[in-house]
Design an enzyme around this catalytic site. Structure first.
Site, PDB file in Angstrom:
ATOM      1  CE  LYS A 173      -4.361  -1.767   1.681  1.00 18.32           C
ATOM      2  NZ  LYS A 173      -5.404  -1.707   2.715  1.00 18.32           N
TER       3      LYS A 173
ATOM      4  CE  LYS B  40      -9.362 -13.952  -6.946  1.00 14.54           C
ATOM      5  NZ  LYS B  40      -8.997 -14.144  -5.509  1.00 14.54           N
TER       6      LYS B  40
ATOM      7  CE  LYS C  30     -13.134  -2.644  -6.452  1.00 14.70           C
ATOM      8  NZ  LYS C  30     -12.241  -3.557  -5.742  1.00 14.70           N
TER       9      LYS C  30
END
Ligand code: TRP
Length: 338
Positions: free
Chosen positions: A118, A200, A203
Site C-alpha cells: 500500500k 481472476k 473490478k
C-alpha cells in the site's frame, strides 16, 4: 442471553466497502456464506474504519457501505441469522484498536507485506492508520472472541499477527482473548476474467467483470465478447491449460446450472462457441436476476437497511462491550462510574 448461539463457534469477517460485488465474489465465496450461519455464530461488518486508511470520497464511501451491505443480504446473508453491521457504529473497535496498538511492535507492523504494497501504491499518503491497520483488524476479531476468521491469501499475515497479539496480551494479563484460527472456506468456483481468463475476475477490468447489479443486456453483451480461444476448433471441451477461456465459461455455467462438465460438453457437442457463449450469458442472467432484484429492492428501502444495521450494531456492541470492559480492567484503567 442463554441460547444456542452461545454454544456455536464464532466466525467473523470484515468487508472493505470498496466496490460492487461481482460474479467471482458471488460464485467463489459469498453464495456459500449463507449456509455458514447454521454452524457458526457469524458476524460480518462493513470495515469503514479501515477504508479511510486510503483517501475516500465521503459521499461515495457512505453510498458504498450501504449498497454493499444490501448486496450481501441479497446474496443470502440473512440479517436474522447473521450479525450484520457497520464497523464505525460499534465504537469499541476504535477503542480496542488503540489499546492493541500498545501491544503491537513497530517491527511487526513494518514486516506486513500489505503495508509495503500500500505504501508503494499511495506514496503521497503513507499515514499512521495505514501502518497500524493490523492492530485495528486484531481488535475487530478479538472483541468478539472469534474462533474462526475466513481468510484469503492476502489476509493470512494479519491473522497471524492477531494471534500473536492475543497470546502476548493473555501472557501478560491472563486469559482475556480467544486466540482465533484461520478458517479456510469451502471455495466455490474460481472465476476468471472474461477478457483475460488467466487472471481472476476483478473490478479493475470492468469489461471482463460481471457485476451483480449489471442489467441483463450488459451481462449478455459481456458474455458475447468473452475471450474463448485462438484455436479454430470451436469445440466446447474442458481443457483449462489449453483453453482457459472455455474452461472458465464452463465453470461459470456449471456453477449456475449445477451441470457437470461432461453434461455441458454433451449439450454443446457440434454447436461451437457461437451458441455456447450466449447460453452461458442467459444462464447467468437468470441466476443473478433474483439477486439483483433483491439488492435493488433493499438498496431502495432505506428504512429496512437502517433497521438491519441498527439491530446488527446493537447485537455486536453488547458482545464488544463485555470484552472491552475486561480489557480496561486488566490494563489498569479506573472503572467508569456511569
Ligand atoms: N483487512 C480485511 C481486508 O482488507 C478486512 C478486514 C478488516 C477484516 N477487519 C477484519 C477481515 C477482520 C477479517 C477479520 O479484506
Amino acid at each position: 442471553m442463554e441460547n444456542t448461539e452461545l454454544s456455536k463457534k464464532v466466525m467473523l469477517s470484515g468487508i472493505q466497502p470498496s466496490g460492487d460485488l461481482h460474479l467471482g465474489n458471488y460464485l467463489g465465496a459469498v453464495k456459500n456464506w449463507a449456509t455458514l450461519a447454521e454452524e457458526f455464530d457469524c458476524y460480518y461488518f462493513m470495515a469503514d474504519l479501515h477504508s479511510i486508511t486510503v483517501r475516500q470520497n465521503p459521499a461515495e464511501l457512505r453510498r458504498r457501505s450501504l449498497a454493499q451491505l444490501a448486496q450481501y443480504i441479497a446474496c443470502g446473508l440473512d440479517p436474522e441469522k447473521n450479525t450484520l453491521f457497520i464497523q464505525s457504529h460499534v465504537h469499541e473497535h476504535a477503542e480496542l484498536g488503540w489499546i492493541l496498538n500498545c501491544y503491537t511492535m513497530f517491527g511487526e507492523l513494518s514486516r506486513m507485506t500489505q503495508f509495503k504494497d500500500k505504501c508503494a501504491k499511495n506514496a503521497d499518503n503513507i499515514n499512521g492508520g495505514l501502518f497500524t491497520y493490523p492492530s485495528l483488524m486484531a481488535a475487530d476479531i478479538l472483541l468478539y472472541q472469534a474462533d474462526y476468521v475466513p481468510v484469503g491469501e492476502d489476509q493470512k499475515q494479519h491473522c497471524e499477527l492477531t494471534r500473536d497479539i492475543a497470546v502476548r496480551f493473555n501472557n501478560i494479563y491472563g486469559e482475556t482473548f480467544k486466540v482465533p484460527e484461520p478458517y479456510i472456506p469451502k471455495v466455490g468456483a474460481r472465476i476468471m476474467g472474461l477478457m483475460n481468463p488467466t487472471s481472476k475476475m476483478s473490478k479493475s477490468d470492468p469489461q471482463g467483470c460481471v457485476f451483480l447489479l449489471d442489467s441483463p443486456e450488459e451481462i449478455a453483451r459481456k458474455f458475447k465478447r468473452a475471450v474463448t480461444d485462438s484455436d479454430t476448433e470451436s469445440c466446447v471441451r474442458y481443457a483449462p491449460a489449453e483453453k482457459p477461456g472455455v474452461a472458465n465459461l464452463m465453470s461459470i455455467y456449471s456453477s449456475v446450472t449445477g451441470k457437470s462438465f461432461e453434461e455441458i460438453e454433451k449439450e454443446f457437442q457440434g454447436k461451437g462457441y457461437g451458441a455456447f457463449k450466449p447460453a452461458v450469458g442467459e444462464a447467468v442472467i437468470e441466476a443473478l436476476r433474483p439477486v439483483r432484484e433483491e439488492a435493488q429492492r433493499i438498496m431502495a428501502d432505506k428504512a429496512y437497511l437502517q433497521q438491519v444495521y441498527t439491530q446488527g450494531a446493537q447485537k455486536a456492541s453488547a458482545v464488544a462491550r463485555r470484552t472491552l470492559r475486561k480489557v480496561y480492567k486488566r490494563v489498569g484503567f479506573v472503572e467508569k462510574p456511569f
